[in-house]
Design a protein around this motif. Sequence first.
Motif, mmCIF file in Angstrom:
data_model
loop_
_atom_site.group_PDB
_atom_site.id
_atom_site.type_symbol
_atom_site.label_atom_id
_atom_site.label_comp_id
_atom_site.label_asym_id
_atom_site.label_seq_id
_atom_site.Cartn_x
_atom_site.Cartn_y
_atom_site.Cartn_z
ATOM 1 N N GLU A 171 0.847 -1.197 0.000
ATOM 2 C CA GLU A 171 0.000 0.000 0.000
ATOM 3 C C GLU A 171 0.879 1.242 0.000
ATOM 4 O O GLU A 171 1.814 1.348 0.794
ATOM 5 C CB GLU A 171 -0.911 0.011 1.227
ATOM 6 C CG GLU A 171 -1.848 1.214 1.268
ATOM 7 C CD GLU A 171 -2.709 1.258 2.517
ATOM 8 O OE1 GLU A 171 -3.579 2.139 2.608
ATOM 9 O OE2 GLU A 171 -2.488 0.404 3.409
ATOM 10 N N LYS A 181 -3.765 7.405 -1.611
ATOM 11 C CA LYS A 181 -3.687 6.004 -1.227
ATOM 12 C C LYS A 181 -3.744 5.158 -2.483
ATOM 13 O O LYS A 181 -4.679 5.262 -3.280
ATOM 14 C CB LYS A 181 -4.847 5.632 -0.298
ATOM 15 C CG LYS A 181 -5.033 6.550 0.899
ATOM 16 C CD LYS A 181 -3.896 6.434 1.886
ATOM 17 C CE LYS A 181 -4.167 7.329 3.096
ATOM 18 N NZ LYS A 181 -3.054 7.261 4.084
ATOM 19 N N LYS A 182 -2.744 4.322 -2.666
ATOM 20 C CA LYS A 182 -2.695 3.443 -3.837
ATOM 21 C C LYS A 182 -2.283 2.036 -3.397
ATOM 22 O O LYS A 182 -1.569 1.867 -2.404
ATOM 23 C CB LYS A 182 -1.686 3.963 -4.875
ATOM 24 C CG LYS A 182 -2.038 5.320 -5.487
ATOM 25 C CD LYS A 182 -3.207 5.217 -6.442
ATOM 26 C CE LYS A 182 -3.506 6.558 -7.109
ATOM 27 N NZ LYS A 182 -2.475 6.954 -8.069
ATOM 28 N N TRP A 183 -2.746 1.051 -4.153
ATOM 29 C CA TRP A 183 -2.338 -0.330 -3.958
ATOM 30 C C TRP A 183 -1.585 -0.784 -5.200
ATOM 31 O O TRP A 183 -2.030 -0.538 -6.331
ATOM 32 C CB TRP A 183 -3.553 -1.235 -3.731
ATOM 33 C CG TRP A 183 -4.198 -1.047 -2.385
ATOM 34 C CD1 TRP A 183 -5.232 -0.212 -2.065
ATOM 35 C CD2 TRP A 183 -3.834 -1.718 -1.180
ATOM 36 N NE1 TRP A 183 -5.535 -0.310 -0.734
ATOM 37 C CE2 TRP A 183 -4.699 -1.227 -0.155
ATOM 38 C CE3 TRP A 183 -2.873 -2.657 -0.838
ATOM 39 C CZ2 TRP A 183 -4.623 -1.664 1.155
ATOM 40 C CZ3 TRP A 183 -2.798 -3.106 0.465
ATOM 41 C CH2 TRP A 183 -3.658 -2.611 1.452
ATOM 42 N N ASP A 205 -0.142 -0.819 -10.729
ATOM 43 C CA ASP A 205 -1.225 -0.181 -9.999
ATOM 44 C C ASP A 205 -2.496 -1.027 -10.081
ATOM 45 O O ASP A 205 -3.029 -1.259 -11.164
ATOM 46 C CB ASP A 205 -1.473 1.217 -10.577
ATOM 47 C CG ASP A 205 -2.463 2.020 -9.754
ATOM 48 O OD1 ASP A 205 -2.921 1.508 -8.708
ATOM 49 O OD2 ASP A 205 -2.785 3.164 -10.153
ATOM 50 N N THR A 207 -5.116 -0.267 -7.826
ATOM 51 C CA THR A 207 -6.000 0.480 -6.924
ATOM 52 C C THR A 207 -7.465 0.285 -7.299
ATOM 53 O O THR A 207 -8.310 0.037 -6.423
ATOM 54 C CB THR A 207 -5.643 1.972 -6.947
ATOM 55 O OG1 THR A 207 -4.261 2.129 -6.600
ATOM 56 C CG2 THR A 207 -6.489 2.742 -5.960
ATOM 57 N N LYS A 210 -8.592 -3.153 -6.323
ATOM 58 C CA LYS A 210 -8.670 -3.273 -4.871
ATOM 59 C C LYS A 210 -9.927 -2.583 -4.347
ATOM 60 O O LYS A 210 -10.630 -3.122 -3.478
ATOM 61 C CB LYS A 210 -7.421 -2.650 -4.244
ATOM 62 C CG LYS A 210 -7.303 -2.877 -2.747
ATOM 63 C CD LYS A 210 -7.016 -4.308 -2.410
ATOM 64 C CE LYS A 210 -6.759 -4.486 -0.925
ATOM 65 N NZ LYS A 210 -6.530 -5.889 -0.540
ATOM 66 N N GLN A 211 -10.230 -1.410 -4.867
ATOM 67 C CA GLN A 211 -11.433 -0.698 -4.438
ATOM 68 C C GLN A 211 -12.687 -1.458 -4.837
ATOM 69 O O GLN A 211 -13.672 -1.486 -4.074
ATOM 70 C CB GLN A 211 -11.438 0.707 -5.038
ATOM 71 C CG GLN A 211 -10.366 1.618 -4.460
ATOM 72 C CD GLN A 211 -10.315 2.966 -5.160
ATOM 73 O OE1 GLN A 211 -10.909 3.158 -6.222
ATOM 74 N NE2 GLN A 211 -9.581 3.914 -4.568
#
Length: 277
Positions: A171, A181-183, A205, A207, A210-211
């Motif tokens: 993260e 905030k990035k995953w 990336d 993100t 994940k979201q």
Amino acid sequence: MGSILLSPAGNITHQVYMVFVLGGLCAGAITSMGYLLPTMSPFIGYIALQDNKVFLGISAMALLSLAFITASARLSERTLHENFTLRIRAVEDEERFRRMLELSPIAACVTDVDMRRILFANQSYAALFSGLLPEQVMRGDPKRFYAQPEEYAAALEKLACGEKVAGKLLELAFSDGPEGKKWVLATYLSTEYRGEPAVLGWLYDITDRKQAEEYIQHLAYHDPLTELPNRMLLRDRLNQALALAECDKSAVVLMFVDLDGFSRSTTLMGTMSVTYC
């Protein structure tokens, strides 16, 4: 020809002296094949024509010395040529490597092993940290961009021990707000950059994925209308509590509250019951 003029005929002292002088000059110019033969050959021929066995021996020694120096010169020339060729190839490979990283849609950066500073980063890497200037991204230790810096440090330690670090979920937290905030799925490789040991990092990336997963999980455990926890979440938490109680040799208390007229926004009249598990 100067060596002949400085060596009078029949003077063995001058002859020996000139052999050592020319030998030293040729040894110093060992990388130049065009200098060795024109320098030594006339003098060797000159002393070989002297009608004296001593001079003949000196000329033989000088000729042998010239042969060894010539062989060494050829070897040195070949080595220098190979090193020069490898150097050119290394520069060309590094340039191709930079172009490949620069055009990659995946964020990539090269970090110095000792100083832990970013040596190179492509445009995708800079775009990953939205809201930050490229100068801010390039400056300092990249671990400051991670929500858990110890995870990044542990990944580099594994890499230093020869272990593979691929597809590690990390993260990023580089600014306040949701955009900071990035995953990412991170892969780190040991490499060299401009002749120095370095670490190549690929950050993919995920993100959005994940979201989406978090949103789907939220829908599975919450009512879509009221956003309150549903029966599935209750069952999940209850199973966790029972498992923990079994490990701790303790009890679990479950309380039921019955609300009358819950759907009509009127005065709520309820009954309560307590069950011990």
